[in-house]
Write a protein that holds these residues in place. Structure first.
Motif, PDB file in Angstrom:
ATOM      1  N   ALA A 163       0.878  -1.187  -0.429  1.00 33.43           N
ATOM      2  CA  ALA A 163      -0.027  -0.164  -0.270  1.00 33.43           C
ATOM      3  C   ALA A 163       1.238   1.066  -0.403  1.00 33.43           C
ATOM      4  O   ALA A 163       0.039   2.567  -0.771  1.00 33.43           O
ATOM      5  CB  ALA A 163      -1.101   0.201   1.019  1.00 33.43           C
ATOM      6  N   PHE A 164       2.042   1.089   0.993  1.00 31.53           N
ATOM      7  CA  PHE A 164       2.614   2.122   1.080  1.00 31.53           C
ATOM      8  C   PHE A 164       3.581   2.237  -0.700  1.00 31.53           C
ATOM      9  O   PHE A 164       3.375   3.423  -1.078  1.00 31.53           O
ATOM     10  CB  PHE A 164       4.136   2.014   2.036  1.00 31.53           C
ATOM     11  CG  PHE A 164       4.602   3.409   1.766  1.00 31.53           C
ATOM     12  CD1 PHE A 164       4.009   4.429   2.786  1.00 31.53           C
ATOM     13  CD2 PHE A 164       6.016   3.304   1.163  1.00 31.53           C
ATOM     14  CE1 PHE A 164       5.164   5.633   3.339  1.00 31.53           C
ATOM     15  CE2 PHE A 164       6.251   4.514   1.769  1.00 31.53           C
ATOM     16  CZ  PHE A 164       6.527   5.867   2.281  1.00 31.53           C
ATOM     17  N   ALA A 165       3.968   1.121  -1.296  1.00 28.18           N
ATOM     18  CA  ALA A 165       4.489   1.375  -2.535  1.00 28.18           C
ATOM     19  C   ALA A 165       4.064   2.084  -4.171  1.00 28.18           C
ATOM     20  O   ALA A 165       3.665   3.138  -4.398  1.00 28.18           O
ATOM     21  CB  ALA A 165       4.691   0.415  -2.749  1.00 28.18           C
ATOM     22  N   GLN A 166       2.091   1.611  -3.677  1.00 23.81           N
ATOM     23  CA  GLN A 166       1.532   2.215  -4.180  1.00 23.81           C
ATOM     24  C   GLN A 166       1.194   4.267  -4.227  1.00 23.81           C
ATOM     25  O   GLN A 166       1.446   4.393  -5.146  1.00 23.81           O
ATOM     26  CB  GLN A 166       0.200   1.902  -4.182  1.00 23.81           C
ATOM     27  CG  GLN A 166      -0.801   2.365  -4.821  1.00 23.81           C
ATOM     28  CD  GLN A 166      -0.326   1.474  -6.720  1.00 23.81           C
ATOM     29  OE1 GLN A 166      -0.082   0.289  -6.896  1.00 23.81           O
ATOM     30  NE2 GLN A 166      -1.127   2.235  -7.990  1.00 23.81           N
ATOM     31  N   VAL A 167       1.155   4.474  -3.036  1.00 18.60           N
ATOM     32  CA  VAL A 167       0.929   6.168  -2.529  1.00 18.60           C
ATOM     33  C   VAL A 167       1.880   6.108  -3.039  1.00 18.60           C
ATOM     34  O   VAL A 167       2.450   7.107  -3.657  1.00 18.60           O
ATOM     35  CB  VAL A 167       0.544   6.108  -1.254  1.00 18.60           C
ATOM     36  CG1 VAL A 167       1.099   7.399  -0.489  1.00 18.60           C
ATOM     37  CG2 VAL A 167      -0.610   5.430  -0.741  1.00 18.60           C
ATOM     38  N   TRP A 168       3.361   5.538  -3.319  1.00 16.26           N
ATOM     39  CA  TRP A 168       5.378   6.114  -3.295  1.00 16.26           C
ATOM     40  C   TRP A 168       4.820   6.187  -4.737  1.00 16.26           C
ATOM     41  O   TRP A 168       5.745   7.168  -5.543  1.00 16.26           O
ATOM     42  CB  TRP A 168       5.854   5.879  -2.190  1.00 16.26           C
ATOM     43  CG  TRP A 168       7.480   6.498  -3.255  1.00 16.26           C
ATOM     44  CD1 TRP A 168       8.134   6.237  -4.124  1.00 16.26           C
ATOM     45  CD2 TRP A 168       7.702   8.062  -2.117  1.00 16.26           C
ATOM     46  NE1 TRP A 168       9.566   7.048  -3.659  1.00 16.26           N
ATOM     47  CE2 TRP A 168       9.606   7.542  -2.890  1.00 16.26           C
ATOM     48  CE3 TRP A 168       7.935   8.092  -1.093  1.00 16.26           C
ATOM     49  CZ2 TRP A 168       9.943   8.791  -2.572  1.00 16.26           C
ATOM     50  CZ3 TRP A 168       8.437   9.173  -0.949  1.00 16.26           C
ATOM     51  CH2 TRP A 168       9.439   9.850  -1.715  1.00 16.26           C
ATOM     52  N   LYS A 169       4.542   5.400  -5.565  1.00 12.89           N
ATOM     53  CA  LYS A 169       4.720   5.559  -6.741  1.00 12.89           C
ATOM     54  C   LYS A 169       3.814   6.849  -7.634  1.00 12.89           C
ATOM     55  O   LYS A 169       3.516   7.142  -9.203  1.00 12.89           O
ATOM     56  CB  LYS A 169       4.895   3.903  -7.700  1.00 12.89           C
ATOM     57  CG  LYS A 169       5.751   3.173  -7.023  1.00 12.89           C
ATOM     58  CD  LYS A 169       5.387   1.602  -8.219  1.00 12.89           C
ATOM     59  CE  LYS A 169       4.596   1.554  -7.726  1.00 12.89           C
ATOM     60  NZ  LYS A 169       4.741  -0.348  -8.670  1.00 12.89           N
TER      61      LYS A 169
END
Length: 203
Positions: free
Chosen positions: A162-168
């Motif tokens: 989930a964090f990676a999705q927000v970051w990307k």
């Protein structure tokens, strides 16, 4: 011919096997890396589910592995981690001195292969290996709650994804909010331990 010393690895040679999935997840986080570094995600930290083994366990495990085939030192570390399902990953600081001791005792021999040392059992070492434990690393994994560990891994990787999705895909403001959530979550997790310590003191 016997040789003494330790094998050396370049930066790109360490831990190639079994790390693809984790490194792929790690790469998705950009400069911050994954939000958690300790067990069970990073594999290091105080406490945690990983087993600790005596020097004797390292010795028995090396002999058991070399009964199958000759191996490099770091390959033994990887094999023990895989065969114990991640419950135990001995450090180079425990493996290499044990290899040196076994070689001094005449139980193993080493030869240079591609800049690395390949270790194999001698005839005397094979006799001792055959009389010892067939899978010493299994002792370390006993008592570990594998179901709980799997739940923790799934929850942690879900949060990382989930964090990676927000970051990307998120805006700079959304990224900062995501970082704040991660930091707040970390503090809340430590507070759980603090509450437990307070309750223990009161009792």
């Amino acid at each position: 011919m016997r040789h003494h010393g330790h094998e050396h690895f370049g930066p790109g040679q360490r831990g190639q096997r079994g790390r693809g999935e984790f490194e792929g997840r790690r790469a998705a986080f950009g400069p911050f890396g994954p939000p958690f570094g300790g067990p069970p995600f990073g594999g290091r930290g105080r406490g945690g589910p990983r087993g600790r083994a005596r020097r004797g366990d390292v010795r028995a495990s090396i002999l058991a592995l070399l009964r199958d085939r000759p191996m490099h030192g770091y390959e033994m570390i990887q094999e023990i981690a895989e065969r114990s399902a991640g419950a135990w990953r001995p450090s180079p600081g425990s493996v290499y001195p044990t290899l040196q001791l076994l070689e001094d005792e005449g139980l193993i021999s080493s030869a240079s292969e591609g800049g690395k040392k390949l270790f194999a059992l001698t005839d005397e070492g094979r006799v001792e290996a055959e009389s010892g434990s067939q899978a010493p690393w299994e002792e370390v994994g006993r008592g570990v709650d594998w179901e709980s560990m799997q739940e923790i891994r799934q929850a942690g990787f879900g949060l990382m994804e989930a964090f990676a999705q927000v970051w990307k895909t998120g805006s700079p403001e959304q990224r900062q909010k995501a970082v704040a959530v991660i930091n707040d979550s970390r503090k809340r997790l430590y507070l759980i331990l603090a509450d437990q310590d307070d309750q223990s003191d009161e009792s």
